[in-house]
Structures are given as C-alpha cells and as structure tokens.
Design an enzyme around this catalytic site. Structure first.
Site, mmCIF file in Angstrom:
data_model
loop_
_atom_site.group_PDB
_atom_site.id
_atom_site.type_symbol
_atom_site.label_atom_id
_atom_site.label_comp_id
_atom_site.label_asym_id
_atom_site.label_seq_id
_atom_site.Cartn_x
_atom_site.Cartn_y
_atom_site.Cartn_z
ATOM 1 N N ASP A 130 32.915 -48.849 5.763
ATOM 2 C CA ASP A 130 32.210 -49.688 6.735
ATOM 3 C C ASP A 130 31.976 -51.106 6.196
ATOM 4 O OD1 ASP A 130 30.172 -49.346 4.878
ATOM 5 O OD2 ASP A 130 28.790 -48.325 6.237
ATOM 6 N N GLU A 178 31.105 -51.098 2.699
ATOM 7 C CA GLU A 178 32.116 -50.536 1.819
ATOM 8 C C GLU A 178 31.720 -49.126 1.392
ATOM 9 O OE1 GLU A 178 33.876 -54.625 0.625
ATOM 10 O OE2 GLU A 178 32.120 -54.348 -0.604
ATOM 11 N N GLU A 210 22.240 -62.657 -1.324
ATOM 12 C CA GLU A 210 22.718 -61.580 -0.444
ATOM 13 C C GLU A 210 21.537 -60.763 0.075
ATOM 14 O OE1 GLU A 210 24.776 -58.154 -2.386
ATOM 15 O OE2 GLU A 210 26.442 -58.748 -1.095
#
Ligand code: BGC
Length: 371
Positions: free
Chosen positions: A166, A169, A326
């Site tokens: 997905d 990962e 992130e």
C-alpha cells in the site's frame, strides 16, 4: 488551535515552493528526502506525483513538467518489462510480486541496488492523474508524455486487481482502497485523454468502472466507510484520497462522510493525523501530509474552517528553518516502537518533500498561493 496570519501562511507557501524547486534533481526527479538514510538517492512516483500536483497548482509549470518528463523517460525504459509482464499474465502465468515494476527509482531513472517493498501500483495511477491535471490546468500538450501514458494504462488495466504493497509499503497480500482509488483516478483521466486512441480510451473507462465497482461493493466496512483494504473493518487515513482527490465517491456523499468521520474520530488527535491504528513506524506518530489530505477533503466538503485548522497545524510542525518532517511524535500510538526505528534509520525524515507538497496543495485549495 494554531494561529498564523494569512501573511505568515503565504510566506510559508513561498518557502515551500522554493524548497521543492531547490531540491528537484537535474533529471526532473523529486527526491523524497536526501537527509534520511533509507530514502537518500531515491524518488517515488507517489510522492513525486503529489509534489508535481503541488507545484503545478502553485504555478510552477516548468518544475512539474520536468518531473513528468522524468517519469516518461523512466517508463520508456520499462517498456520491455511491461510488455513481458502482460504477455506472461495473458499466458495464464501471473507474475510474482518481485517481477513487477518498482515503486522508487534513482534520480537517473534506474532501479537502484537497495532492496525495497517495491511492488506498489498506486504511484502509477497517481502519476496518470497528475500528468493529465497538469496538462489540462496549463493548456499543455500531452505529446511528450503520451508513450508513458499508454504504457501505464496497459500496465494498470492488466494488473489493477493484483494485491500489492500500500501507500505505506505494507501488506503486499491485500488489495488496498487507496491504491485502487489512485488507479481509478488515473484510468478516468486516461479515459478522456488525447494521448490515447478510442480503443484505449474505452478500455481505460471500462477498467475504471470495474475498479470503482470493486471498491464500492467489496471495499466498504459494515459501518459504511471505505476500509483500509478489501475485507477490513479498519480505516486508514490514506483512504480519504478515494474521495478527494481521486473522486471514487463525491464529497458530501454518505460513503465520503462516513469515511472522513471515521478518520477524524479514530486517527486525528489535535489536528495531527495518524496513518492507521496499528502503525508502529517510529512509534506511529502524526503525519502533516495526512492532515493536509484530510483538510483538502474537508474543504471540498464545505468545511473550510476545519480545513484551515488542519493547515495551521501542519504548518506549525515546521522547524525554525521552515522544514517539515514526515511525522511528529507529540502523540504516538505505539511509543514502545519509536526507539527501534531511530536506531535502524536515524531521526524521522526531514524535510520530506511530500509533506511540503501537501501543504502547498491544501494552501492552494484555500486560496493561498506564493504570490
Ligand atoms: C512511506 C511512503 C513514502 C516513502 C517516501 C515511506 O516511509 O511509507 O509512503 O512514499 O516513505 O517518502
């Protein structure tokens, strides 16, 4: 609630555009994050397609075009592989996951040497979507990208229903709604594309309709929201993309509203959005890019105040140099797992270009551009 003036926000948008422009590789690739050991030297179709969309929306036409040029060159180098995979599939021998196209490439367009969780289809769908939006928005010819478009349509039309990793990962054994949504959006763009002949356009349209039917008939949880993967009752923040921008269901529809409500209630704390409940990556923190995806959805659903709050929170996650990570660790779902990831890969990736890109997209959606 985060407070920034409109002027602060415009300045942050201008900084974000500059940061992405400065970091774009000479080849046109958008590096994910050069500062992070596991991403250094690589560019993803997924991150890059959203980044190109951000730059395109912010008026950085040439930057986005150069990224699409890079994708088209990468795809052209994969032509033989795609043709072989399709032939193998048609002979009744479905290719194994490790034979499929990679999800990330070095800046010169090669596959690279480090192993990765490579078989992911969403980036190819998102690229198809982004390149068509860019061409349409700025009145550009698709000719430089047409061969790449055709190859990608052939690849996705053949393999859209194959389980793959997905957005995160993970879970190669599942069919994920956010992946199917990206494929749907890409094929819908292709269905009206001047880059394709009428037969290819029809195939793209028919496959897109089947993908949508699959999502709606198999990818909804009993509670009515789109699920993390087909057969799951859980939600994943990436699934919001099936509403905006991928358009599988319309903003404001019952399924869209149920999906957003479940993401807000299960995954969003104080404006920071987690990927999914079982996330242990760096302890399972909150991702600015997902708060922006949620904000983009809330804006299109008419809840602009909520979208502004989410943008404000995302902007607040920048450090003193304006760099966005992130994820942030103010609220970890699985704090016991944070240290193991820091030991393995070092501190969280920063600056992550995709984080900056999603801020730029949500800002543009709310009428904030650099000028
Ligand atoms: C994320 C991916 C992302 C990649 C590069 C991974 O940790 O799971 O979604 O594409 O980093 O940013």
């Amino acid at each position: 609630m985060p407070v920034q003036t409109a002027r602060d926000r415009r300045a942050a948008v201008a900084r974000g555009v500059g940061l992405i422009a400065d970091r774009q590789a000479a080849s046109g690739a958008y590096p994910a994050c050069q500062e992070f050991s596991a991403y250094r030297g690589y560019a993803w179709f997924r991150d890059g397609a959203f980044t190109a969309e951000a730059m395109s929306r912010q008026g950085e036409v040439e930057s986005a075009s150069r990224f699409h040029d890079w994708c088209a060159r990468v795809l052209s180098s994969l032509t033989g592989q795609v043709t072989g995979l399709i032939a193998q599939s048609r002979q009744g021998r479905p290719p194994a996951a490790d034979q499929m196209l990679p999800t990330r490439f070095t800046f010169d367009g090669s596959v690279g040497s480090e192993p990765w969780w490579d078989f992911q289809l969403d980036g190819y769908g998102t690229w198809l979507w982004a390149v068509h939006r860019h061409a349409r928005r700025h009145g550009l010819s698709l000719a430089p990208w047409a061969a790449g478009v055709r190859l990608t349509v052939d690849y996705l039309a053949e393999f859209w229903n194959t389980p793959c990793y997905d957005w995160w990962e993970e879970h190669v054994e599942q069919r994920h709604n956010s992946t199917l949504g990206a494929i749907y959006a890409g094929l819908m763009a292709a269905a009206a594309s001047p880059a394709l002949d009428s037969t290819q356009r029809r195939r793209a349209a028919q496959t897109a309709a089947t993908v949508r039917h699959t999502i709606l008939s198999e990818g909804r949880a009993a509670a009515g929201h789109l699920s993390k993967w087909i057969g799951s009752e859980a939600v994943d923040a990436s699934t919001a993309a099936c509403v905006v921008p991928f358009g599988v269901v319309a903003p404001g529809s019952a399924t869209a509203e149920a999906t957003l409500a479940r993401i807000e209630s299960d995954l969003c704390f104080d404006w920071g959005t987690h990927r999914f409940a079982a996330d242990v990556f760096f302890g399972g923190g909150q991702w600015p890019l997902l708060s922006c995806l949620l904000g983009w959805n809330q804006a299109r659903a008419g809840r602009r105040d909520r979208a502004h709050e989410l943008l404000g929170w995302a902007l607040d996650q920048a450090d003193d140099d304006g760099l966005l990570p992130e994820q942030v660790d103010h609220h970890l779902l699985h704090p016991d797992h944070q240290a193991e990831w820091v030991a393995r890969w070092g501190p969280v990736a920063k600056p992550l270009l995709w984080s900056h890109a999603m801020v730029l997209i949500l800002a543009a959606e709310l009428g904030l551009t650099a000028e």
